[in-house]
Each structure stands twice: as C-alpha cells, then as structure tokens.
Write an enzyme that holds these catalytic residues in place. Structure first.
Site, short mmCIF file in Angstrom:
data_model
loop_
_atom_site.label_atom_id
_atom_site.label_comp_id
_atom_site.label_asym_id
_atom_site.label_seq_id
_atom_site.Cartn_x
_atom_site.Cartn_y
_atom_site.Cartn_z
CE LYS A 105 94.21 11.07 101.42
NZ LYS A 105 93.76 9.90 100.54
CB THR A 109 97.59 10.88 99.93
OG1 THR A 109 97.12 9.60 100.43
CG2 THR A 109 98.69 10.42 99.34
CG HIS A 153 81.67 46.07 83.81
ND1 HIS A 153 82.42 46.75 83.58
CD2 HIS A 153 82.20 44.16 82.91
CE1 HIS A 153 83.84 46.33 83.64
NE2 HIS A 153 83.22 45.31 82.76
#
Length: 307
Positions: A12, A57, A259
């Site tokens: 999960k 799960t 930049h």
C-alpha cells in the site's frame, strides 16, 4: 511455459499518518507519508490468482496506523524499521520489506509575549506552521537478516549570491554562454545518504541527530565553498558529510542548476552591476554524483526519481 515471472512486489503506497504526541500542554507532530512494498513467495498469485500467500494491502495500511499508536514515531527511520521487521517476521511468505517514508516538517508558531492582550497567548504550545524548506525522506529495506537504510531530503532550495564563477569551459561553434567571474549559484538539493548500520548487533544511529547534523554540514559546505563549478560544490557537500558523520558511507546528490541571468538594462540607459537577474526555471543544467567513504562500494541508485 513461454514466459516466467521476474521481480515483483506489492503493498500500500502513500499512507498519510499524522501522530500527535501530547506532553502536557506541549504537543509534538510527526507527519509522514509511508509506502510499503513486500516481496517473497508470490509466484502463485501471479500464475493462478491464488491469494494464499498474500497479506492484503489494506492490512499493511492498517498496520501503519496501528504502529503509530503502539510504537509512536520517534523518527522516520525508527518507524520504518519497526514496520519492516514486523512484515518479514510475522508473515512466512514475505522475505523482504521495503518501507519508503517522506516526512513533512512543522515548526511551532511563536506566541505573543506575556504582555499580550490575549489570554494565555504566552502559553500556546500547540500551534504549528508547515515548513516549506524541504521534505525529509528515508527508505528502509529488511530481508530478515540485514538492513539497508538510505535517508535524505529533497526540494531544499539554496543560493549563494556571490563567491561563484564559471569560466574556462570548452567552447565550440554553438557556444553562446559568456564566462562569469561573479555569479549567483542556486540549486534545489535532492540528496540521499546510506548508513553503515546493517545489523541488529551494531549500535543503531541516533536518526534525528544524524539528520540534523548531516543537513548542517551539507549547508555549511555549500555556503563556505568558493565555487568554480557546481560539481566542485557538490563534492565538497558530500565530503563534508562523510568526514563528519561516521555512520554514513555514501552520499548521492542530484543538483539542478537554477540559472540566474543578468538582465540587459542598457536599452534603458541603466547599468546592471550584478543586481538584477532573470530566474529561468528551464531548461536547466543537472549535476549528479556519488561521494563515497574510501573502500566502500556504491549502493544508492543512480536514478533518485523513486527513492
């Protein structure tokens, strides 16, 4: 059979759990995003659909929340260790558990002083603001006998407004970039470091202190390095961590160069003396490297995208 099953895992993903620890009037928050991946004797569920070896799960999700109550969350690493050990030792078909955790930090809101007109304002210890600096991450892998703990952070934006140059590089007919002898150096740090704690017989690191100190050394190296390239700064950041934190053997960084270009103000009759910049978000240079303790082998994946 014309095909065979390769590596597989299930679990999960992205279980959000927030744990409030109440120390009297003072509260503490741990805010985690926990992903569980289990692997082992799972061939039959793929071949025939038999779920005989499958832990749902949904059960792994429930375990995350139950363990937050039963064990508390001292640190992301410690919580992941509890979970990984549980899944491997409690379910015979499960041979390896991998726990990935993102931690979202909160800081306490400073209340008004004792002279405030608001009643009890100087005693407020339960209000927080979400930190926006970085996300802390960790990955714990356990196979029943040995551990691998890789921790780190992502989305930590840092900048040096001077003490950075970039010149002497290769130039060809496509090169237009001008050499810079005083530039802004900025990046968004994604870093991972691997601990040399691999066995329960070893002394376990203090996970919270280790993260705090590793982050400190990384930032100090960034600030204190007179940079002739982002690569040089990256190496100094990793080296500072290795040299100061004995529990860490390997560091890997992925540093996008954020930049900043000087704006041409001459058309307006103005001189731009390294004051006004255009911040470009893309395209960007991407600098990546691993720094190792001498004698150690690299184990952190080159691609940090899913780590």
């Amino acid at each position: 059979m014309p095909t065979i099953l390769g590596q597989n895992q299930y679990g999960k993903a992205e279980n959000r759990v927030v744990k409030i620890t109440r120390d009297g009037a003072t509260h503490h928050i741990k805010d985690l995003n926990v992903s569980v991946a289990l692997s082992g004797d799972m061939d039959e569920v793929h071949y025939s659909g038999s779920n005989a070896n499958v832990l749902p799960t949904d059960t792994t999700k429930n375990t995350v929340y139950a363990f937050a109550k039963e064990h508390g969350i001292e640190s992301a690493e410690q919580f992941g260790i509890h979970l990984a050990r549980h899944f491997v030792t409690s379910q015979e078909p499960i041979k390896t558990a991998r726990i990935r955790i993102e931690e979202y930090a909160w800081e306490r809101i400073a209340a008004s002083d004792a002279n405030s007109q608001f009643i009890g304002a100087d005693e407020v210890k339960h209000s927080f603001v979400r930190k926006g600096q970085e996300t802390r991450v960790t990955q714990i892998t356990y196979d029943g006998s040995s551990w691998e703990v890789i921790s780190g952070l992502k989305d930590l934006v840092v900048m040096n407004s001077t003490n950075s140059e970039f010149w002497g590089y290769v130039k060809d007919k496509y090169t237009t970039l001008q050499e810079a002898y005083d530039r802004i150096l900025a990046t968004q740090v994604s870093g991972r470091w691997r601990f040399n704690w691999t066995d329960d017989e070893q002394r376990m690191p203090n996970w919270e202190k280790s993260y705090e100190q590793t982050r400190k050394h990384m930032l100090q190296a960034f600030a204190e390095t007179y940079s002739l390239s982002l690569q040089q700064t990256l190496y100094q950041m990793g080296s500072r961590i290795i040299n100061n934190r004995s529990e860490i053997d390997e560091v890997r960084f992925s540093l996008p160069n954020k930049h900043h270009f000087l704006v041409d103000l001459e058309p307006f009759g103005l001189k731009n003396d390294n004051e006004v910049y255009f911040a470009a978000d893309r395209p960007y240079g991407l600098i990546e490297a691993t720094i190792l303790r001498d004698g150690c082998e690299p184990k952190i994946p080159v691609d940090l995208t899913n780590l």
